[in-house]
Scaffold this motif. Structure first.
Motif, PDB file in Angstrom:
ATOM      1  N   PHE A 137      -7.193 -27.256 120.444  1.00 23.25           N
ATOM      2  CA  PHE A 137      -7.683 -27.368 121.494  1.00 23.25           C
ATOM      3  C   PHE A 137      -6.950 -27.367 122.568  1.00 23.25           C
ATOM      4  O   PHE A 137      -5.995 -27.824 122.876  1.00 23.25           O
ATOM      5  CB  PHE A 137      -8.196 -29.107 121.753  1.00 23.25           C
ATOM      6  N   LEU A 138      -7.196 -26.213 123.147  1.00 24.20           N
ATOM      7  CA  LEU A 138      -6.327 -25.456 124.138  1.00 24.20           C
ATOM      8  C   LEU A 138      -6.318 -26.731 125.409  1.00 24.20           C
ATOM      9  O   LEU A 138      -7.098 -26.989 126.207  1.00 24.20           O
ATOM     10  CB  LEU A 138      -6.222 -24.257 124.298  1.00 24.20           C
ATOM     11  N   PHE A 139      -5.345 -26.271 126.426  1.00 22.94           N
ATOM     12  CA  PHE A 139      -5.317 -26.817 127.333  1.00 22.94           C
ATOM     13  C   PHE A 139      -5.885 -25.813 128.822  1.00 22.94           C
ATOM     14  O   PHE A 139      -6.285 -25.414 128.382  1.00 22.94           O
ATOM     15  CB  PHE A 139      -3.580 -26.812 128.114  1.00 22.94           C
ATOM     16  N   ASN A 140      -6.408 -26.886 129.505  1.00 22.80           N
ATOM     17  CA  ASN A 140      -7.269 -26.272 130.899  1.00 22.80           C
ATOM     18  C   ASN A 140      -8.467 -26.501 130.173  1.00 22.80           C
ATOM     19  O   ASN A 140      -9.204 -25.788 131.146  1.00 22.80           O
ATOM     20  CB  ASN A 140      -6.719 -25.182 131.108  1.00 22.80           C
ATOM     21  N   GLN A 141      -8.897 -26.980 129.145  1.00 23.99           N
ATOM     22  CA  GLN A 141     -10.497 -27.195 129.323  1.00 23.99           C
ATOM     23  C   GLN A 141     -11.270 -28.136 129.794  1.00 23.99           C
ATOM     24  O   GLN A 141     -10.772 -28.990 130.213  1.00 23.99           O
ATOM     25  CB  GLN A 141     -10.312 -26.914 127.231  1.00 23.99           C
ATOM     26  N   THR A 142     -12.409 -28.545 129.863  1.00 23.88           N
ATOM     27  CA  THR A 142     -12.953 -29.152 130.065  1.00 23.88           C
ATOM     28  C   THR A 142     -13.443 -30.580 129.668  1.00 23.88           C
ATOM     29  O   THR A 142     -13.056 -30.581 128.243  1.00 23.88           O
ATOM     30  CB  THR A 142     -14.804 -28.374 130.637  1.00 23.88           C
ATOM     31  N   GLU A 143     -14.219 -31.618 130.575  1.00 25.33           N
ATOM     32  CA  GLU A 143     -14.468 -32.699 129.940  1.00 25.33           C
ATOM     33  C   GLU A 143     -15.746 -32.741 128.801  1.00 25.33           C
ATOM     34  O   GLU A 143     -15.522 -33.054 127.673  1.00 25.33           O
ATOM     35  CB  GLU A 143     -14.961 -33.555 130.677  1.00 25.33           C
ATOM     36  N   THR A 144     -16.794 -31.468 129.034  1.00 24.59           N
ATOM     37  CA  THR A 144     -17.760 -31.358 127.719  1.00 24.59           C
ATOM     38  C   THR A 144     -17.281 -30.539 126.145  1.00 24.59           C
ATOM     39  O   THR A 144     -17.058 -31.221 125.367  1.00 24.59           O
ATOM     40  CB  THR A 144     -18.449 -30.581 127.913  1.00 24.59           C
ATOM     41  N   SER A 145     -16.305 -29.817 126.943  1.00 27.23           N
ATOM     42  CA  SER A 145     -15.069 -29.465 125.513  1.00 27.23           C
ATOM     43  C   SER A 145     -14.156 -29.554 124.529  1.00 27.23           C
ATOM     44  O   SER A 145     -14.163 -30.280 123.629  1.00 27.23           O
ATOM     45  CB  SER A 145     -14.393 -28.164 125.581  1.00 27.23           C
ATOM     46  N   ILE A 146     -13.584 -31.550 125.421  1.00 24.93           N
ATOM     47  CA  ILE A 146     -13.347 -31.858 124.592  1.00 24.93           C
ATOM     48  C   ILE A 146     -14.176 -32.741 123.819  1.00 24.93           C
ATOM     49  O   ILE A 146     -13.507 -33.237 122.486  1.00 24.93           O
ATOM     50  CB  ILE A 146     -11.776 -32.783 125.569  1.00 24.93           C
ATOM     51  N   LYS A 147     -15.227 -33.099 124.021  1.00 23.72           N
ATOM     52  CA  LYS A 147     -16.185 -34.398 123.348  1.00 23.72           C
ATOM     53  C   LYS A 147     -16.579 -33.092 122.375  1.00 23.72           C
ATOM     54  O   LYS A 147     -16.909 -33.961 121.255  1.00 23.72           O
ATOM     55  CB  LYS A 147     -17.116 -34.602 124.312  1.00 23.72           C
ATOM     56  N   GLU A 148     -16.749 -31.977 122.461  1.00 21.74           N
ATOM     57  CA  GLU A 148     -17.170 -30.990 121.098  1.00 21.74           C
ATOM     58  C   GLU A 148     -16.135 -31.235 120.589  1.00 21.74           C
ATOM     59  O   GLU A 148     -17.130 -30.809 119.285  1.00 21.74           O
ATOM     60  CB  GLU A 148     -17.560 -29.747 122.073  1.00 21.74           C
ATOM     61  N   ASN A 149     -15.133 -30.971 120.788  1.00 27.37           N
ATOM     62  CA  ASN A 149     -14.402 -30.924 119.907  1.00 27.37           C
ATOM     63  C   ASN A 149     -13.794 -32.176 119.595  1.00 27.37           C
ATOM     64  O   ASN A 149     -13.274 -31.917 117.652  1.00 27.37           O
ATOM     65  CB  ASN A 149     -12.785 -30.311 119.682  1.00 27.37           C
ATOM     66  N   PHE A 150     -13.466 -33.327 119.742  1.00 25.42           N
ATOM     67  CA  PHE A 150     -12.930 -34.168 119.054  1.00 25.42           C
ATOM     68  C   PHE A 150     -14.165 -35.775 119.345  1.00 25.42           C
ATOM     69  O   PHE A 150     -13.364 -36.347 118.821  1.00 25.42           O
ATOM     70  CB  PHE A 150     -12.045 -34.945 120.001  1.00 25.42           C
ATOM     71  N   GLY A 151     -15.544 -35.298 119.539  1.00 23.76           N
ATOM     72  CA  GLY A 151     -16.356 -36.788 119.735  1.00 23.76           C
ATOM     73  C   GLY A 151     -16.083 -37.178 121.094  1.00 23.76           C
ATOM     74  O   GLY A 151     -15.702 -36.792 121.408  1.00 23.76           O
ATOM     75  N   SER A 152     -17.065 -38.279 120.537  1.00 23.63           N
ATOM     76  CA  SER A 152     -17.179 -38.955 121.695  1.00 23.63           C
ATOM     77  C   SER A 152     -15.827 -39.626 121.411  1.00 23.63           C
ATOM     78  O   SER A 152     -15.069 -40.575 121.449  1.00 23.63           O
ATOM     79  CB  SER A 152     -17.912 -40.358 121.207  1.00 23.63           C
TER      80      SER A 152
END
Length: 167
Positions: free
Chosen positions: A39-54
């Protein structure tokens, strides 16, 4: 000592100083190449949930240093901090996540850090029972930032935490 020997000594002393000073520079990575589990730095809150789940918890976080309100996403013992919907800092405290390489994670030996960040590894410090390896963050154009990564380790050279910080 004659003048020729003094000159040679001063030249060798100067070379030694230059080599030592140069080797004290820490390793660096660009902000765009920094990744946590891919997961790359400077990503959004939505993208972190898409990558790591809730996350296990989301809470508002007041950053006193910057006088700003951030959001903290917790995944187990790990925290990801967002300002205006952009990931700007992180703190890894268990082995759920890795930094840059699957071998650089909490609980692993620091020898993998040496393979990727030799200068920073060579400049590591140990103070008050805690080891520190500092990796500088640069912009994509090579310009310096005030941000860096700290990899903490214990007396057995085992990584205990990985986090971003700024001056």
């Amino acid at each position: 000592m004659n003048l020729t020997k003094v000159k040679r000594y001063l030249i060798l002393l100067n070379i030694g100083f230059c080599v030592n000073t140069f080797s004290q520079e820490n390793s660096s990575i660009t902000v765009s190449s920094l990744n946590i589990n891919g997961f790359l730095f400077n990503q959004t809150e939505t993208s972190i949930k898409e990558n790591f789940g809730s996350p296990t918890m989301i809470k508002n976080y007041y950053n006193e240093l910057n006088n700003e309100n951030w959001k903290e996403y917790k995944y187990s013992e790990n925290s990801f901090y967002f300002d205006k919907n952009i990931l700007i800092e992180f703190s890894l405290k268990d082995n759920l996540f890795y930094f840059q390489n699957k071998s650089i994670r909490v609980g692993e030996h620091i020898k993998k850090v040496k393979e990727l960040f030799l200068n920073s590894f060579n400049n590591k410090e140990f103070k008050g029972g805690i080891g520190f390896i500092r990796i500088e963050l640069k912009l994509n154009n090579g310009n310096e930032t005030d941000m860096f990564i700290i990899i903490n380790f214990n007396e057995k050279n085992i990584i205990t935490s990985i986090h971003s910080a700024s001056n």
